[in-house]
Enzyme design. Sequence first.
Site, short mmCIF file in Angstrom:
data_model
loop_
_atom_site.label_atom_id
_atom_site.label_comp_id
_atom_site.label_asym_id
_atom_site.label_seq_id
_atom_site.Cartn_x
_atom_site.Cartn_y
_atom_site.Cartn_z
N ARG A 203 20.17 27.42 62.30
CA ARG A 203 19.98 28.82 61.88
C ARG A 203 20.54 29.75 62.94
O ARG A 203 21.20 30.74 62.66
CB ARG A 203 18.51 29.12 61.59
CG ARG A 203 18.23 30.62 61.39
CD ARG A 203 16.93 30.95 60.67
NE ARG A 203 15.81 30.15 61.07
CZ ARG A 203 15.21 30.19 62.27
NH1 ARG A 203 15.61 31.02 63.20
NH2 ARG A 203 14.18 29.39 62.53
N TYR B 292 29.24 48.54 44.26
CA TYR B 292 28.78 47.35 43.55
C TYR B 292 27.30 47.53 43.14
O TYR B 292 26.48 47.95 43.96
CB TYR B 292 28.96 46.11 44.45
CG TYR B 292 28.32 44.88 43.89
CD1 TYR B 292 28.61 44.43 42.60
CD2 TYR B 292 27.39 44.16 44.62
CE1 TYR B 292 28.00 43.32 42.06
CE2 TYR B 292 26.78 43.02 44.10
CZ TYR B 292 27.08 42.61 42.82
OH TYR B 292 26.47 41.51 42.29
N ASP C 108 32.49 48.41 53.40
CA ASP C 108 32.58 47.19 52.60
C ASP C 108 34.05 46.99 52.25
O ASP C 108 34.62 47.74 51.45
CB ASP C 108 31.70 47.36 51.34
CG ASP C 108 31.67 46.11 50.47
OD1 ASP C 108 32.62 45.31 50.54
OD2 ASP C 108 30.71 45.95 49.69
N LYS D 229 34.61 36.55 47.49
CA LYS D 229 35.74 37.06 46.71
C LYS D 229 37.07 36.60 47.33
O LYS D 229 37.35 35.43 47.36
CB LYS D 229 35.62 38.59 46.62
CG LYS D 229 34.21 39.06 46.19
CD LYS D 229 33.85 38.52 44.83
CE LYS D 229 32.47 38.86 44.28
NZ LYS D 229 31.35 39.16 45.09
O1 P1T Z 1 27.85 38.50 45.53
P1 P1T Z 1 27.73 38.65 47.01
O2 P1T Z 1 28.55 37.68 47.80
O3 P1T Z 1 26.31 38.72 47.48
O4 P1T Z 1 28.40 40.07 47.38
C1 P1T Z 1 27.91 41.29 46.92
C2 P1T Z 1 29.02 42.31 46.85
C3 P1T Z 1 29.14 43.24 47.85
N1 P1T Z 1 30.13 44.17 47.84
C4 P1T Z 1 31.03 44.21 46.85
C5 P1T Z 1 32.11 45.25 46.87
C6 P1T Z 1 30.97 43.29 45.80
O5 P1T Z 1 31.89 43.38 44.84
C7 P1T Z 1 29.93 42.33 45.78
C8 P1T Z 1 29.78 41.35 44.67
N2 P1T Z 1 30.43 41.74 43.49
C9 P1T Z 1 30.45 41.06 42.32
C10 P1T Z 1 29.79 39.92 42.11
C11 P1T Z 1 31.27 41.69 41.26
O6 P1T Z 1 31.62 41.02 40.27
O7 P1T Z 1 31.61 42.87 41.42
#
Ligand code: P1T
Length: 385
Positions: A51, A103, A175, A200
């Site tokens: 961790r 998001y 972000d 992503k």
């Molecule tokens: O899904 P996660 O890895 O927890 O990330 C969240 C997140 C944060 N910031 C942005 C700009 C994002 O697009 C996302 C996650 N977005 C999607 C799952 C989507 O389809 O837009």
Amino acid sequence: MDNKDLRFNSKTIHGGQQPDKAYGAVMPPIYQTSTYAQTSPGKHLGYEYSRSANPTRTALEKSLASIENGKYGLAFASGLAAIDAVLKLLRPGDEVISTNDLYGGSYRLFKQVFEGYGIVFRFIGMQEANNIREYINDNTKLIWVETPTNPMMNIIDIKAISNIAKKEKVLLAVDNTFATPYLQTPLDLGADIVMHSATKYLGGHSDVVLGALVVKEEELANKLYFIQNASGAVSGPMDSFLVLRGIKTLHVRMQRHCENGEKIARFLKKHSKVDKVFWPGFEDHPNHGVAKDQMNGFGAMISFVPKGGCYEDAIKIVERLKIFTLAESLGGVESLAGHPASMTHASIPKEEREKSGIVDALIRLSVGIEDVDDLIEDLEQSLEK
Ligand code: P1T
């Protein structure tokens, strides 16, 4: 040559990396272990418990720091876990100014979790950077920016916001999920923290969920490392390995994503059945000039509204697509289509959503790296029926 001096297209492959010390493995092994032998309490080879730190995660964290031109990288179990760690820097009564188009999961975390702990959020349009001035007061501790925004592709001037943030001694977090460091490096533009849903483009193959933070300042890094270890939402060794592997091809994937993205955006813009297309590469995009200055390209995320568009039209279009897969997420090699109002942004109340343009007819595309003619034919058949 010091890895720090490499160009971006080499940093993706070598940044912060060294052959593994045990056998010289070129790719860091997946250290699938929770703990490490000690010869005497506190005497060990650098790792105690996974961790706190794990060698595969360390390799990824160094790569992240390198490609974002930062000094310290931190990998988390998801993008939202990374955002959660940033918010834990705050205390009750502190205020956050955030882009009003972001998001849906980030919005939900802000409103439905952290508001409950006494953090105040102000969601505002930041396309005009000066807009934020009137919302800053003594309690403001963090500015949260997504650019391009999800899903409206608004562009925020990171340097302009950072100038204001610095003067007011407020932290700026960006972000960078949609742009990736291939297109923009927020730390170079004055941001304090860069955040990624590495799920992503960084991972790039729709096979892993992971989040990342990168910072330059040691004091801030130490606070975040403390939270990462204390709260414990770390990325596992296998997931860290997958994202590290993904990053090695980020530059070539992004190049093709951008080429395909531009062709699809221009195809949609002149299509008779399409009303509006949102993509920062259009000369008439409201902040096209800022995008040109702060980005090295315009990306492959596109949103559009079909003509006369209503909810049912949008649903029919996404259902008819054959190569674009209807799915949450983005940034993988394969093209995806989404319906933000009912999928990724459903947790934002309709009234709030529509204020920032997320109407029921809006469709979002994540353009992949397939042959672009196949993608265009797919959109054509779906729109024409
Ligand atoms: O899904 P996660 O890895 O927890 O990330 C969240 C997140 C944060 N910031 C942005 C700009 C994002 O697009 C996302 C996650 N977005 C999607 C799952 C989507 O389809 O837009």
